[in-house]
Design a protein around this motif. Structure first.
Motif, PDB file in Angstrom:
ATOM      1  N   THR A  12      50.860 -17.663  17.648  1.00  0.00           N
ATOM      2  CA  THR A  12      51.585 -16.625  16.916  1.00  0.00           C
ATOM      3  C   THR A  12      51.675 -15.337  17.720  1.00  0.00           C
ATOM      4  OG1 THR A  12      49.543 -15.931  15.802  1.00  0.00           O
ATOM      5  CG2 THR A  12      50.934 -17.563  14.669  1.00  0.00           C
ATOM      6  N   VAL A  13      50.721 -15.112  18.626  1.00  0.00           N
ATOM      7  CA  VAL A  13      50.713 -13.895  19.434  1.00  0.00           C
ATOM      8  C   VAL A  13      51.780 -13.979  20.517  1.00  0.00           C
ATOM      9  CG1 VAL A  13      49.333 -12.437  20.968  1.00  0.00           C
ATOM     10  CG2 VAL A  13      48.263 -13.507  18.964  1.00  0.00           C
ATOM     11  N   PHE A  14      51.779 -15.079  21.263  1.00  0.00           N
ATOM     12  CA  PHE A  14      52.771 -15.327  22.300  1.00  0.00           C
ATOM     13  C   PHE A  14      53.419 -16.668  21.970  1.00  0.00           C
ATOM     14  CE2 PHE A  14      49.311 -12.959  24.423  1.00  0.00           C
ATOM     15  CZ  PHE A  14      50.011 -11.791  24.717  1.00  0.00           C
ATOM     16  N   PRO A  15      54.625 -16.683  21.445  1.00  0.00           N
ATOM     17  CA  PRO A  15      55.209 -17.925  20.947  1.00  0.00           C
ATOM     18  C   PRO A  15      55.508 -18.986  22.002  1.00  0.00           C
ATOM     19  CG  PRO A  15      56.785 -16.132  20.808  1.00  0.00           C
ATOM     20  CD  PRO A  15      55.481 -15.533  21.221  1.00  0.00           C
ATOM     21  N   ASP A  16      55.376 -18.658  23.276  1.00  0.00           N
ATOM     22  CA  ASP A  16      55.579 -19.681  24.305  1.00  0.00           C
ATOM     23  C   ASP A  16      54.253 -20.282  24.764  1.00  0.00           C
ATOM     24  OD1 ASP A  16      54.749 -17.312  25.512  1.00  0.00           O
ATOM     25  OD2 ASP A  16      55.811 -17.740  27.375  1.00  0.00           O
ATOM     26  N   MET A  17      53.173 -19.928  24.106  1.00  0.00           N
ATOM     27  CA  MET A  17      51.851 -20.419  24.468  1.00  0.00           C
ATOM     28  C   MET A  17      51.469 -21.591  23.575  1.00  0.00           C
ATOM     29  SD  MET A  17      51.151 -18.427  26.935  1.00  0.00           S
ATOM     30  CE  MET A  17      49.597 -17.742  27.387  1.00  0.00           C
ATOM     31  N   TRP A  18      50.485 -22.371  24.001  1.00  0.00           N
ATOM     32  CA  TRP A  18      50.013 -23.539  23.258  1.00  0.00           C
ATOM     33  C   TRP A  18      49.228 -23.097  22.028  1.00  0.00           C
ATOM     34  CZ3 TRP A  18      51.176 -28.529  23.517  1.00  0.00           C
ATOM     35  CH2 TRP A  18      50.323 -29.453  22.926  1.00  0.00           C
ATOM     36  N   VAL A  19      48.319 -22.162  22.234  1.00  0.00           N
ATOM     37  CA  VAL A  19      47.503 -21.574  21.165  1.00  0.00           C
ATOM     38  C   VAL A  19      47.366 -20.093  21.437  1.00  0.00           C
ATOM     39  CG1 VAL A  19      46.159 -23.671  20.694  1.00  0.00           C
ATOM     40  CG2 VAL A  19      45.326 -22.040  22.380  1.00  0.00           C
ATOM     41  N   ASP A  20      46.934 -19.362  20.441  1.00  0.00           N
ATOM     42  CA  ASP A  20      46.671 -17.944  20.641  1.00  0.00           C
ATOM     43  C   ASP A  20      45.478 -17.763  21.579  1.00  0.00           C
ATOM     44  OD1 ASP A  20      48.740 -16.972  19.017  1.00  0.00           O
ATOM     45  OD2 ASP A  20      47.517 -17.217  17.207  1.00  0.00           O
ATOM     46  N   PRO A  21      45.454 -16.666  22.339  1.00  0.00           N
ATOM     47  CA  PRO A  21      44.358 -16.452  23.301  1.00  0.00           C
ATOM     48  C   PRO A  21      42.963 -16.577  22.684  1.00  0.00           C
ATOM     49  CG  PRO A  21      46.098 -14.864  23.679  1.00  0.00           C
ATOM     50  CD  PRO A  21      46.468 -15.618  22.418  1.00  0.00           C
ATOM     51  N   ALA A  22      42.782 -16.118  21.462  1.00  0.00           N
ATOM     52  CA  ALA A  22      41.463 -16.194  20.826  1.00  0.00           C
ATOM     53  C   ALA A  22      41.029 -17.638  20.559  1.00  0.00           C
ATOM     54  CB  ALA A  22      41.457 -15.398  19.523  1.00  0.00           C
ATOM     55  N   ASP A  23      41.978 -18.556  20.507  1.00  0.00           N
ATOM     56  CA  ASP A  23      41.678 -19.957  20.225  1.00  0.00           C
ATOM     57  C   ASP A  23      41.695 -20.842  21.470  1.00  0.00           C
ATOM     58  OD1 ASP A  23      41.561 -19.367  17.485  1.00  0.00           O
ATOM     59  OD2 ASP A  23      43.730 -19.641  17.276  1.00  0.00           O
ATOM     60  N   ASP A  24      41.920 -20.239  22.613  1.00  0.00           N
ATOM     61  CA  ASP A  24      42.080 -20.993  23.853  1.00  0.00           C
ATOM     62  C   ASP A  24      40.733 -21.165  24.552  1.00  0.00           C
ATOM     63  OD1 ASP A  24      42.807 -22.032  26.349  1.00  0.00           O
ATOM     64  OD2 ASP A  24      44.644 -20.854  26.433  1.00  0.00           O
ATOM     65  N   PRO A  25      40.237 -22.409  24.666  1.00  0.00           N
ATOM     66  CA  PRO A  25      38.929 -22.620  25.307  1.00  0.00           C
ATOM     67  C   PRO A  25      38.930 -22.275  26.793  1.00  0.00           C
ATOM     68  CG  PRO A  25      40.003 -24.717  24.919  1.00  0.00           C
ATOM     69  CD  PRO A  25      40.858 -23.663  24.262  1.00  0.00           C
ATOM     70  N   ARG A  26      40.094 -22.095  27.366  1.00  0.00           N
ATOM     71  CA  ARG A  26      40.166 -21.759  28.789  1.00  0.00           C
ATOM     72  C   ARG A  26      40.001 -20.268  29.036  1.00  0.00           C
ATOM     73  NH1 ARG A  26      45.842 -24.510  29.253  1.00  0.00           N
ATOM     74  NH2 ARG A  26      45.960 -23.117  27.480  1.00  0.00           N
ATOM     75  N   GLU A  27      40.127 -19.472  27.982  1.00  0.00           N
ATOM     76  CA  GLU A  27      39.995 -18.020  28.097  1.00  0.00           C
ATOM     77  C   GLU A  27      38.524 -17.634  27.976  1.00  0.00           C
ATOM     78  OE1 GLU A  27      42.478 -15.787  28.700  1.00  0.00           O
ATOM     79  OE2 GLU A  27      43.881 -17.462  28.828  1.00  0.00           O
ATOM     80  N   THR A  50      42.982 -28.302  29.445  1.00  0.00           N
ATOM     81  CA  THR A  50      44.410 -28.430  29.160  1.00  0.00           C
ATOM     82  C   THR A  50      44.759 -29.863  28.786  1.00  0.00           C
ATOM     83  OG1 THR A  50      44.978 -26.584  30.621  1.00  0.00           O
ATOM     84  CG2 THR A  50      46.738 -28.143  30.117  1.00  0.00           C
ATOM     85  N   LEU A  51      44.257 -30.825  29.545  1.00  0.00           N
ATOM     86  CA  LEU A  51      44.532 -32.227  29.227  1.00  0.00           C
ATOM     87  C   LEU A  51      44.050 -32.572  27.825  1.00  0.00           C
ATOM     88  CD1 LEU A  51      45.556 -35.038  30.132  1.00  0.00           C
ATOM     89  CD2 LEU A  51      43.199 -35.486  30.869  1.00  0.00           C
ATOM     90  N   ARG A  52      42.838 -32.160  27.489  1.00  0.00           N
ATOM     91  CA  ARG A  52      42.309 -32.458  26.154  1.00  0.00           C
ATOM     92  C   ARG A  52      43.140 -31.775  25.068  1.00  0.00           C
ATOM     93  NH1 ARG A  52      37.909 -35.249  25.228  1.00  0.00           N
ATOM     94  NH2 ARG A  52      36.658 -35.865  26.999  1.00  0.00           N
ATOM     95  N   MET A  53      43.563 -30.548  25.333  1.00  0.00           N
ATOM     96  CA  MET A  53      44.385 -29.828  24.362  1.00  0.00           C
ATOM     97  C   MET A  53      45.709 -30.555  24.122  1.00  0.00           C
ATOM     98  SD  MET A  53      43.636 -25.958  25.716  1.00  0.00           S
ATOM     99  CE  MET A  53      44.755 -25.097  24.623  1.00  0.00           C
ATOM    100  N   LYS A  54      46.306 -31.085  25.176  1.00  0.00           N
ATOM    101  CA  LYS A  54      47.587 -31.782  25.037  1.00  0.00           C
ATOM    102  C   LYS A  54      47.438 -33.077  24.237  1.00  0.00           C
ATOM    103  CE  LYS A  54      49.980 -28.774  27.261  1.00  0.00           C
ATOM    104  NZ  LYS A  54      51.158 -28.093  26.762  1.00  0.00           N
ATOM    105  N   CYS A  55      46.221 -33.616  24.179  1.00  0.00           N
ATOM    106  CA  CYS A  55      45.967 -34.845  23.420  1.00  0.00           C
ATOM    107  C   CYS A  55      45.468 -34.555  22.005  1.00  0.00           C
ATOM    108  CB  CYS A  55      44.933 -35.702  24.149  1.00  0.00           C
ATOM    109  SG  CYS A  55      45.477 -36.312  25.758  1.00  0.00           S
ATOM    110  N   HIS A 169      49.031 -33.971  36.579  1.00  0.00           N
ATOM    111  CA  HIS A 169      49.052 -34.762  35.362  1.00  0.00           C
ATOM    112  C   HIS A 169      49.095 -33.903  34.096  1.00  0.00           C
ATOM    113  CE1 HIS A 169      49.139 -38.410  37.469  1.00  0.00           C
ATOM    114  NE2 HIS A 169      47.919 -38.325  37.952  1.00  0.00           N
ATOM    115  N   CYS A 170      48.634 -32.664  34.169  1.00  0.00           N
ATOM    116  CA  CYS A 170      48.813 -31.765  33.023  1.00  0.00           C
ATOM    117  C   CYS A 170      50.294 -31.437  32.853  1.00  0.00           C
ATOM    118  CB  CYS A 170      47.983 -30.494  33.187  1.00  0.00           C
ATOM    119  SG  CYS A 170      46.238 -30.747  32.790  1.00  0.00           S
TER     120      CYS A 170
END
Length: 186
Positions: A12-27, A50-55, A169-170
């Protein structure tokens, strides 16, 4: 493929992102990694997430759904393939016979990916086990310029190759996920 899925994202913060930054395990809020080895591991960890998130959130049928014929690529196939290549990278460290393949003959990781929940669970278990084993094996070489195996390859090259493999592969996973349910994002 009969009809295209509507494109969507959970962000919802950045609509081109997979999840919001607060919910991103990579951040992370911590400092950037220090040193070459830590930096390489950080990039690898990000691609693994990223791979796990896509699945995430898909059932066995969706994970096993193939892309465009004649390709046998699927998200489940990618998980199985990356487990297979993690094992193969350990083969490069030694001089002896290679460890046996996890899924059989060449490309069996993709060909054998079926919509079976037990197979999905086994694939993610295989991936985690093989990642941990390769991480442990490579950690024994703190000097990244150390050359190993019959090909006399530098540990640095193995680490960079792992990152490249996951990154490529990602990119496939992005497209595969969008084909499954229309979800898009980084």
């Amino acid at each position: 493929m009969t009809e295209a899925s509507a494109r969507w994202t959970r962000a919802t913060v950045f609509p081109d992102m997979w999840v919001d930054p607060a919910d991103d395990p990579r951040e992370t809020d911590g400092p950037a990694p220090e040193g070459e080895s830590a930096t390489l591991q950080d990039y690898l960890t990000g691609y693994r997430h990223t791979l796990r998130m896509k699945c995430d959130g898909l059932d066995a049928g969706q994970l096993a759904r193939r892309s465009v014929p004649p390709s046998t690529m699927s998200l489940l196939g990618l998980v199985r393939h990356l487990a297979e290549v993690e094992r193969d990278w350990r083969n490069w460290l030694g001089e002896g016979d290679p460890a046996p393949k996890l899924y059989g003959e060449r490309d069996a990781d993709f060909h054998g990916a079926t919509a079976d929940p037990a197979q999905v669970e086994a694939a993610f278990t295989d991936l985690a086990r093989e990642q941990a084993a390769t991480d442990t094996a490579l950690a024994a070489y703190p000097d990244l310029s150390t050359r190993v195996g019959k090909d006399d390859i530098a540990i640095r090259e193995l680490l960079v190759h792992r990152i490249e493999e996951y990154a490529r592969h990602c990119g496939h996973a992005d497209l595969l996920r969008e084909c499954v349910d229309g979800r898009v994002g980084q």
